[in-house]
Design a protein around this motif. Structure first.
Motif, short mmCIF file in Angstrom:
data_model
loop_
_atom_site.label_atom_id
_atom_site.label_comp_id
_atom_site.label_asym_id
_atom_site.label_seq_id
_atom_site.Cartn_x
_atom_site.Cartn_y
_atom_site.Cartn_z
N LYS A 162 -2.70 6.35 -4.71
CA LYS A 162 -2.14 7.69 -4.88
C LYS A 162 -3.23 8.74 -4.93
CE LYS A 162 2.22 6.53 -7.16
NZ LYS A 162 2.99 6.56 -8.43
N GLY A 163 -3.03 9.78 -4.15
CA GLY A 163 -3.99 10.86 -4.09
C GLY A 163 -5.11 10.63 -3.09
N ARG A 164 -5.21 9.40 -2.56
CA ARG A 164 -6.27 9.10 -1.59
C ARG A 164 -5.70 8.79 -0.21
NH1 ARG A 164 -9.55 4.74 -2.13
NH2 ARG A 164 -7.98 3.47 -3.18
N PHE A 165 -4.57 8.10 -0.16
CA PHE A 165 -3.96 7.68 1.11
C PHE A 165 -2.69 8.48 1.35
CE2 PHE A 165 -5.55 2.96 1.17
CZ PHE A 165 -6.86 3.41 0.97
N THR A 166 -2.41 8.73 2.63
CA THR A 166 -1.19 9.41 3.03
C THR A 166 -0.56 8.69 4.21
OG1 THR A 166 -2.10 11.55 2.35
CG2 THR A 166 -0.17 11.58 3.78
N ILE A 167 0.71 8.33 4.06
CA ILE A 167 1.46 7.71 5.15
C ILE A 167 2.30 8.79 5.83
CG2 ILE A 167 3.39 7.03 3.65
CD1 ILE A 167 3.67 4.49 5.37
N SER A 168 2.36 8.72 7.14
CA SER A 168 3.17 9.67 7.91
C SER A 168 3.67 8.99 9.17
CB SER A 168 2.36 10.93 8.25
OG SER A 168 1.25 10.61 9.06
N TYR B 5 1.20 6.41 10.73
CA TYR B 5 -0.21 6.56 10.39
C TYR B 5 -0.44 6.26 8.91
CZ TYR B 5 0.00 9.26 14.72
OH TYR B 5 0.21 9.66 16.01
N LEU B 6 -1.67 5.86 8.62
CA LEU B 6 -2.13 5.76 7.24
C LEU B 6 -3.49 6.44 7.18
CD1 LEU B 6 -1.44 4.64 4.40
CD2 LEU B 6 -2.93 2.69 4.98
N GLN B 7 -3.49 7.66 6.63
CA GLN B 7 -4.74 8.38 6.43
C GLN B 7 -5.36 7.92 5.12
OE1 GLN B 7 -6.36 10.71 8.45
NE2 GLN B 7 -8.00 10.53 6.93
N MET B 8 -6.58 7.42 5.20
CA MET B 8 -7.24 6.88 4.02
C MET B 8 -8.50 7.69 3.74
SD MET B 8 -6.79 2.79 4.69
CE MET B 8 -8.00 2.74 5.99
N ASN B 9 -8.53 8.36 2.62
CA ASN B 9 -9.68 9.17 2.21
C ASN B 9 -10.34 8.56 0.98
OD1 ASN B 9 -9.00 11.04 4.27
ND2 ASN B 9 -7.68 12.20 2.86
N SER B 10 -11.55 8.98 0.73
CA SER B 10 -12.29 8.52 -0.45
C SER B 10 -12.24 7.01 -0.57
CB SER B 10 -11.73 9.17 -1.72
OG SER B 10 -11.78 10.58 -1.63
N LEU B 11 -12.56 6.33 0.50
CA LEU B 11 -12.47 4.87 0.52
C LEU B 11 -13.45 4.25 -0.47
CD1 LEU B 11 -11.94 4.39 4.31
CD2 LEU B 11 -10.44 3.47 2.53
N LYS B 12 -13.00 3.16 -1.07
CA LYS B 12 -13.79 2.43 -2.05
C LYS B 12 -14.07 1.02 -1.52
CE LYS B 12 -11.30 4.76 -5.79
NZ LYS B 12 -10.49 4.56 -7.02
N VAL C 141 0.83 -1.20 0.00
CA VAL C 141 0.00 0.00 0.00
C VAL C 141 0.87 1.27 0.00
CG1 VAL C 141 -1.74 1.33 1.24
CG2 VAL C 141 -1.91 -1.17 1.15
N ALA C 142 1.76 1.38 1.00
CA ALA C 142 2.58 2.59 1.14
C ALA C 142 3.76 2.29 2.04
CB ALA C 142 1.76 3.73 1.71
N THR C 143 4.81 3.10 1.90
CA THR C 143 5.96 2.97 2.78
C THR C 143 6.57 4.33 3.05
OG1 THR C 143 8.04 1.77 3.14
CG2 THR C 143 7.63 2.59 0.91
N ILE C 144 7.28 4.43 4.16
CA ILE C 144 7.91 5.67 4.56
C ILE C 144 9.28 5.36 5.13
CG2 ILE C 144 6.84 5.62 6.86
CD1 ILE C 144 6.53 8.70 6.61
N ASP C 145 10.26 6.20 4.81
CA ASP C 145 11.61 5.92 5.30
C ASP C 145 11.75 6.32 6.77
OD1 ASP C 145 13.43 8.70 3.69
OD2 ASP C 145 11.92 8.69 5.28
N ARG C 146 12.93 6.11 7.30
CA ARG C 146 13.12 6.23 8.74
C ARG C 146 12.89 7.63 9.27
NH1 ARG C 146 18.76 4.46 9.69
NH2 ARG C 146 19.03 4.27 7.43
#
Length: 124
Positions: free
Chosen positions: A65-71, A80-87, A48-53
């Motif tokens: 892309k454009g719907r989820f944000t990892i932080s 965190y995984l912010q998930m918008n416009s879920l399908k 789904v997504a990954t984030i570096d250290r």
């Protein structure tokens, strides 16, 4: 030994949002790149997504892309995984995974440590 615990899943309607959390304990979170994966019934586990250290670089699967944000907040030992416009097709068990000294990868085999998962169900 590092432990990962996901939370934040639930039952929502299409178009809604959810924020998943992955709390890491046992080791310093800043030592780990973290990824989110998901697995739907009868399907392979997928990236789904990954984030570096440090949180400087992120990478997403095309379908989020454009719907989820990892932080991440290393001070809170949480990713965190912010998930918008879920399908409806986002319905799956979502897992976080940690790769010590890694830079972030889409490949599950790069990750040595996994959480137990949290269920996300999107009704159409």
């Amino acid at each position: 030994q590092v432990q990962l615990v996901e939370s934040g899943g639930g039952l929502v309607q299409a178009g809604d949002s959810l924020r998943l959390s992955c709390v890491v304990s046992g080791r310093t979170l800043s030592d780990y790149a973290v990824g989110w994966f998901r697995q739907a019934p009868g399907k392979e586990r997928e990236f789904v997504a990954t984030i570096d250290r440090r949180g400087d670089n992120t990478y997403y699967a095309d379908f989020v892309k454009g719907r989820f944000t990892i932080s991440r907040d290393n001070a809170k030992s949480t990713v965190y995984l912010q998930m918008n416009s879920l399908k409806f097709d986002d319905t799956a068990v979502y897992y976080c995974a940690a790769d010590r000294w890694g830079t972030g990868s889409r490949w599950p085999r790069q990750y040595d440590n996994w959480g137990q998962g949290t269920q996300v169900t999107v009704s159409s």
